[in-house]
Design a protein around this motif. Structure first.
Motif, PDB file in Angstrom:
ATOM      1  N   ARG A 182      64.329  11.063  12.357  1.00 51.24           N
ATOM      2  CA  ARG A 182      65.085   9.931  11.470  1.00 51.24           C
ATOM      3  C   ARG A 182      65.690  10.536  10.355  1.00 51.24           C
ATOM      4  O   ARG A 182      65.541  11.408   9.857  1.00 51.24           O
ATOM      5  CB  ARG A 182      63.917   8.830  10.997  1.00 51.24           C
ATOM      6  N   THR A 183      66.578   9.764   9.744  1.00 48.44           N
ATOM      7  CA  THR A 183      67.292  10.011   8.617  1.00 48.44           C
ATOM      8  C   THR A 183      66.513   9.672   7.351  1.00 48.44           C
ATOM      9  O   THR A 183      65.564   8.914   7.160  1.00 48.44           O
ATOM     10  CB  THR A 183      68.704   8.615   8.329  1.00 48.44           C
TER      11      THR A 183
ATOM     12  N   LYS B 264      64.922   9.104   3.642  1.00 50.46           N
ATOM     13  CA  LYS B 264      64.983   8.128   2.871  1.00 50.46           C
ATOM     14  C   LYS B 264      64.654   8.525   1.485  1.00 50.46           C
ATOM     15  O   LYS B 264      63.882   9.545   1.294  1.00 50.46           O
ATOM     16  CB  LYS B 264      64.023   6.932   3.067  1.00 50.46           C
TER      17      LYS B 264
ATOM     18  N   PRO C 120      74.476  11.497   3.818  1.00 47.85           N
ATOM     19  CA  PRO C 120      73.237  11.243   3.996  1.00 47.85           C
ATOM     20  C   PRO C 120      72.521  11.142   5.402  1.00 47.85           C
ATOM     21  O   PRO C 120      71.688  11.595   5.515  1.00 47.85           O
ATOM     22  CB  PRO C 120      73.132   9.673   3.233  1.00 47.85           C
ATOM     23  N   GLU C 121      73.610  10.786   6.243  1.00 44.65           N
ATOM     24  CA  GLU C 121      73.111  10.564   7.556  1.00 44.65           C
ATOM     25  C   GLU C 121      72.612  12.139   8.162  1.00 44.65           C
ATOM     26  O   GLU C 121      72.314  12.288   9.485  1.00 44.65           O
ATOM     27  CB  GLU C 121      74.141  10.162   8.555  1.00 44.65           C
ATOM     28  N   LEU C 122      73.059  13.242   7.512  1.00 44.87           N
ATOM     29  CA  LEU C 122      72.774  14.563   8.075  1.00 44.87           C
ATOM     30  C   LEU C 122      71.740  14.986   7.239  1.00 44.87           C
ATOM     31  O   LEU C 122      71.326  16.475   7.474  1.00 44.87           O
ATOM     32  CB  LEU C 122      74.150  15.495   8.006  1.00 44.87           C
ATOM     33  N   SER C 123      70.943  14.319   6.635  1.00 48.88           N
ATOM     34  CA  SER C 123      69.780  14.885   6.109  1.00 48.88           C
ATOM     35  C   SER C 123      68.483  14.143   6.885  1.00 48.88           C
ATOM     36  O   SER C 123      68.210  12.979   6.716  1.00 48.88           O
ATOM     37  CB  SER C 123      69.698  14.281   4.428  1.00 48.88           C
ATOM     38  N   ILE C 124      68.096  14.781   7.718  1.00 54.27           N
ATOM     39  CA  ILE C 124      67.130  14.492   8.590  1.00 54.27           C
ATOM     40  C   ILE C 124      65.597  15.016   8.667  1.00 54.27           C
ATOM     41  O   ILE C 124      65.366  16.268   8.464  1.00 54.27           O
ATOM     42  CB  ILE C 124      67.561  14.811  10.275  1.00 54.27           C
TER      43      ILE C 124
ATOM     44  N   GLU D 172      69.355  17.134  16.900  1.00 56.84           N
ATOM     45  CA  GLU D 172      69.741  15.883  16.457  1.00 56.84           C
ATOM     46  C   GLU D 172      71.121  16.109  15.055  1.00 56.84           C
ATOM     47  O   GLU D 172      71.848  15.344  15.295  1.00 56.84           O
ATOM     48  CB  GLU D 172      68.588  15.208  15.612  1.00 56.84           C
TER      49      GLU D 172
ATOM     50  N   ARG E  78      74.610  14.372  15.620  1.00 56.59           N
ATOM     51  CA  ARG E  78      75.239  13.502  14.501  1.00 56.59           C
ATOM     52  C   ARG E  78      76.410  13.905  14.012  1.00 56.59           C
ATOM     53  O   ARG E  78      77.360  13.064  13.850  1.00 56.59           O
ATOM     54  CB  ARG E  78      74.115  13.140  13.280  1.00 56.59           C
TER      55      ARG E  78
ATOM     56  N   MET F 191      80.187  12.247  14.058  1.00 51.68           N
ATOM     57  CA  MET F 191      81.051  11.818  12.923  1.00 51.68           C
ATOM     58  C   MET F 191      82.476  12.670  12.906  1.00 51.68           C
ATOM     59  O   MET F 191      83.114  12.367  12.189  1.00 51.68           O
ATOM     60  CB  MET F 191      80.283  12.565  11.731  1.00 51.68           C
TER      61      MET F 191
END
Length: 170
Positions: free
Chosen positions: A4-5, A7, A43-47, A99, A103, A107
């Motif tokens: 997941r991304t 948080k 942020p979406e690429l910090s997994i 993943e 992603r 993008m």
């Protein structure tokens, strides 16, 4: 295993994970903090990989540029990737890489570049970047260590020049 991304509440676990994965050194953990604070942070690429509520893996892909003679091309760089020592050699790193690539492609990015082990990354589609007309002058590394993975067919044909890592990497 949940991929997941990341948080904000994961930041402490991700810091410690990077310390442990890299031999109790803070270098990569501090790099993650610097990238998060930069304009290149996506942020979406910090997994993260989570197992039973514990972060056991993390990958960070962020923005960079390839400077050509006439054009500047946005690309993604992969660094760092960390898996908790107790969970290494179980495929978690591969799940995170795939993943991250998926992603980044979604993008609209055409390529991911990295500095990494030539015995590990080719299984995920990475090849020496120099073969495709790319160079890296900021870090003196052997040619086989500077690698690229095409995310969109034909992207490498348009991509030539020097990869410039952002200031957060220094």
């Amino acid at each position: 295993m949940l991929i997941r991304t990341e948080k904000a509440e994961d930041y402490g676990q991700v810091f410690r994970l990077n310390e442990l994965a890299f031999g109790n050194r803070e270098d990569e953990a501090k790099l993650v903090e610097r990238i998060r604070a930069s304009v290149e942070f996506i942020p979406e690429l910090s997994i993260v990989a989570e197992e039973k509520g514990k972060v056991v893996g993390h990958i960070l892909l962020s923005g960079a540029k390839v400077l050509g003679e006439k054009h500047e091309h946005p690309v993604i760089v992969l660094a760092p990737i960390a898996v908790h020592p107790d969970y290494q050699k179980q495929g978690i790193g591969g799940l995170l890489i795939e993943e991250g690539k998926r992603r980044a492609a979604t993008m609209g990015f055409g390529a991911v570049l990295l500095i990494g082990y030539p015995s590990y990354y080719p299984r995920f589609g990475f090849v020496p970047a120099g073969v495709h007309g790319l160079e890296l002058l900021q870090f003196p590394v052997p040619a086989e260590v500077f690698q690229i993975c095409e995310l969109r067919e034909g992207a490498l044909e348009q991509l030539q020049g020097e990869l410039k890592y952002p200031a957060a990497f220094f």
